[in-house]
Write an enzyme that holds these catalytic residues in place. Structure first.
Site, mmCIF file in Angstrom:
data_model
loop_
_atom_site.group_PDB
_atom_site.id
_atom_site.type_symbol
_atom_site.label_atom_id
_atom_site.label_comp_id
_atom_site.label_asym_id
_atom_site.label_seq_id
_atom_site.Cartn_x
_atom_site.Cartn_y
_atom_site.Cartn_z
ATOM 1 N N ASP A 1 0.838 -1.197 0.000
ATOM 2 C CA ASP A 1 0.000 0.000 0.000
ATOM 3 C C ASP A 1 0.874 1.248 0.000
ATOM 4 O O ASP A 1 1.664 1.449 0.931
ATOM 5 C CB ASP A 1 -0.895 0.001 1.232
ATOM 6 C CG ASP A 1 -1.713 1.279 1.343
ATOM 7 O OD1 ASP A 1 -2.386 1.638 0.365
ATOM 8 O OD2 ASP A 1 -1.657 1.923 2.414
ATOM 9 N N ASP B 1 23.194 1.957 -6.715
ATOM 10 C CA ASP B 1 23.234 0.590 -6.232
ATOM 11 C C ASP B 1 24.546 -0.032 -6.699
ATOM 12 O O ASP B 1 25.247 0.494 -7.559
ATOM 13 C CB ASP B 1 22.019 -0.206 -6.731
ATOM 14 C CG ASP B 1 21.599 -1.283 -5.741
ATOM 15 O OD1 ASP B 1 22.450 -1.721 -4.947
ATOM 16 O OD2 ASP B 1 20.422 -1.698 -5.775
#
Length: 643
Positions: free
Chosen positions: A222, A347
């Site tokens: 959510d 990353d």
């Protein structure tokens, strides 16, 4: 070794002698102790804690060579003694660390897992080596999460004595911002106690593809919940609602953006998982999940590996490259639209070359440590990958430690000097904000007292109990009354005895069976470094599975408590009717599970994602949209809270 960018390391004996001689000739008013980081016998501007950070930065930047500034843009790995690859072990390879510091690299990830006192000693040793470099710039030491149950190479680290909390999915199941902020505060104290100042977390990724193995470290599916709890995480670690305080831990929220939307759940660490499937509507939800962390002024952001397909920004399709190379993603959306002013750290290993052994390893030639994720720019030269990333907005490249290719790109005019200076200032500002120029060392005795303390673990245990989700409780089976005879599968006998239960050898002799199982997974890519370590593939329990057989055998004879570790959203259709009581677990010891079963504690959790009803429903859902499978068996938010 790169001779052209080596910087001198000073011996501790020489340093002590020089400091002593200078002190003897200085006036009394100037003899107040200070850290003579450049070993010249006087307090320079960047060494003076009484000056504003901007003045200290200006002074230090003026003293730096181009080579030193470029080296700041790398975030390397502290290797372990006798090890190779990703740096796991119990002590650092000091010669390797000294070599990296001599290149000017002074930001590192640690993957050590020793006891807390040793950890503090090892990090102090790194700071001592850093202090001996030309300018004495302190090391920034970062870590992947190390306070949860799931441990996967390249994503999380062994606990090493740190307090053990539920997974972040479990925090989402509780949904309490105050608890997440408290967790952040306590874990930050553990990190700083051992000399870690940067958390490569939280994951504000939206967990929309249920087969994705990285979802266990998210706050669920959510966007509003993820945003809210990721913001609390940042506030807790950094120490305030308005950004980083000196005693806090800098957070690097990740992975910007769309990482959780990979078809079939194949992960972006792998060549076969380099694509995310989205559309503008779903992409907006993935972006919104970061709002809370950005509002809390996370010190850093880490762009994702993956290439976002189906997305436009300002009406233009995004370049089909990983986000670390995407100027619209970083300079446009993150810095422009979202007004982010902190450090952007790529990353790991996005500038490395991915050879055939990396893209398509075989049994004869497995990937091993040929680790690289240059998705979308595989055909560029390494120098040009650095240039593209830096110009897109990367301030620091993760998982690399050779400045030569980036330096070459700068000298060739492919990266403007202004971009290098901007990145260097952000890296150094963070070190100043953390107080590292004034004292990077930690008290080793204090580390032993703080890390994994009984008081902190008690709070972690309380969180573990609250984070679990009770999905079924037919005939009010739980809590069990005292003295019940139980048959166990997948649960510690010692924990059951400690809970006051009587163990029997077969279901026929039991009053109740307790069966703990893991969410199903497959090893679909055994020759890939990460694919061989990640949970991929199917989510459904099948009749031939050993876990299913254990549940069926027990349920045929006696009421059965089934507890499923939900690192991914399992398909529980085959188990639902067989389980008398059914738990979804999000990071719990056996002792915690039995506390819930026996009523010594009550689970408070609600599902942070839906649980699909079938493999077909999983395959037909959209990887970028949250909770969109047909006829889910359980909906997000389901969960029974006992009175």
């Amino acid at each position: 070794m790169v001779p052209s960018i080596r910087f001198a390391l000073r011996g501790a004996t020489l340093l002590a002698a020089v400091s002593g001689m200078v002190a003897a000739t200085m006036p009394a008013s100037a003899k107040a102790p200070f850290r003579d980081l450049n070993h010249n016998g006087k307090r320079d501007g960047y060494e003076n804690p009484d000056l504003a950070v901007d003045r200290r930065l200006d002074d230090l930047i003026r003293r730096m060579t181009l080579e030193e500034k470029v080296a700041l843009m790398l975030h390397g790995t502290l290797q372990a003694e006798g090890g190779r690859g990703i740096g796991a072990g119990k002590a650092y390879d000091k010669a390797s660390a000294q070599e990296l510091l001599s290149r000017g690299v002074n930001s590192f990830i640690t993957r050590l897992g020793p006891d807390p006192r040793t950890f503090a000693q090892e990090n102090n040793a790194i700071q001592k080596l850093a202090e001996a470099t030309r300018l004495g710039i302190p090391a920034t030491i970062s870590t992947d999460p190390r306070n949860h149950f799931a441990v996967t190479a390249g994503a999380s680290s062994e606990t090493g004595g740190f307090s053990q909390w539920p997974e972040t999915l479990g925090m989402a199941a509780i949904g309490d911002e105050a608890l997440v902020e408290r967790f952040g505060k306590l874990v930050a104290a553990e990190y700083r106690a051992v000399g870690i100042q940067m958390a490569l977390s939280p994951q504000a990724d939206l967990f929309t593809e249920p087969r994705w193995p990285r979802g266990v470290a998210t706050f669920g599916a959510d966007p509003a919940t993820v945003s809210r709890l990721a913001g609390a995480y940042v506030r807790g670690f950094q120490g305030s609602a308005d950004g980083l305080v000196k005693s806090g831990v800098a957070t690097v929220v990740k992975h910007w953006v769309g990482y959780g939307a990979e078809p079939e759940g194949f992960d972006g660490h792998n060549y076969y998982g380099r694509i995310a499937k989205l559309d503008n509507e779903s992409f907006a939800q993935h972006v919104a999940a970061f709002d809370g962390a950005l509002a809390a002024k996370s010190a850093g952001v880490m762009p994702t590996y993956v290439i976002a397909e189906g997305v436009t920004i300002d009406g233009k399709p995004v370049p089909q490259v990983g986000a670390g190379f995407s100027k619209p993603m970083i300079e446009g959306l993150l810095r422009g639209t979202k007004k982010f002013g902190g450090i952007v750290i790529s990353d790991w290993a996005i500038t490395n070359t991915c050879p055939e052994q990396c893209m398509a390893p075989t049994a004869e030639k497995p990937q091993g440590y040929a680790i690289a994720m240059p998705w979308g720019v595989e055909d560029l030269a390494e120098e040009d990958r650095y240039a593209m990333g830096a110009n897109a907005g990367i301030d620091q490249f993760g998982g690399v430690d050779n400045p030569a290719p980036l330096l070459a790109a700068v000298k060739a005019g492919k990266v403007p000097l202004a971009r290098v200076n901007e990145a260097a200032r952000r890296v150094l500002r963070l070190k100043f904000d953390l107080g590292l120029f004034d004292n990077p060392y930690v008290d080793e005795d204090e580390a032993a007292r703080v890390v994994g303390s009984a008081a902190t673990q008690a709070e972690a245990d309380t969180a573990q109990r609250a984070a679990q989700v009770l999905l079924e409780n037919k005939d009010g089976l739980v809590p069990l009354s005292a003295g019940k005879k139980v048959w166990l599968s997948g649960v510690s006998a010692d924990a059951a005895k400690a809970a006051g239960l009587i163990l029997v050898d077969s279901p026929e002799l039991a009053d109740v069976a307790i069966v703990r199982v893991a969410t199903p997974h497959e090893m679909l890519h055994p020759h890939h470094f990460f694919g061989s370590r990640q949970h991929e593939g199917r989510l459904d329990f099948r009749a031939e599975d050993e876990a299913t057989k254990a549940v069926m055998a027990a349920a045929a004879k006696v009421p059965t408590v089934v507890a499923v570790d939900l690192d991914r959203p399992a398909v529980l259709t085959l188990l639902k009717d067989k389980a008398t009581a059914l738990y979804g677990l999000f990071g719990a010891s056996d002792a915690v599970l039995l506390d819930l079963v026996t009523g010594k504690a009550k689970s408070q959790g609600k599902l942070p994602f839906e649980l699909p009803s079938s493999t077909k429903a999983v395959e037909e859902q959209h990887p970028g949209r949250p909770d969109d499978s047909a006829n889910p068996l359980y909906k997000r938010g389901d969960g029974i809270v006992l009175p």
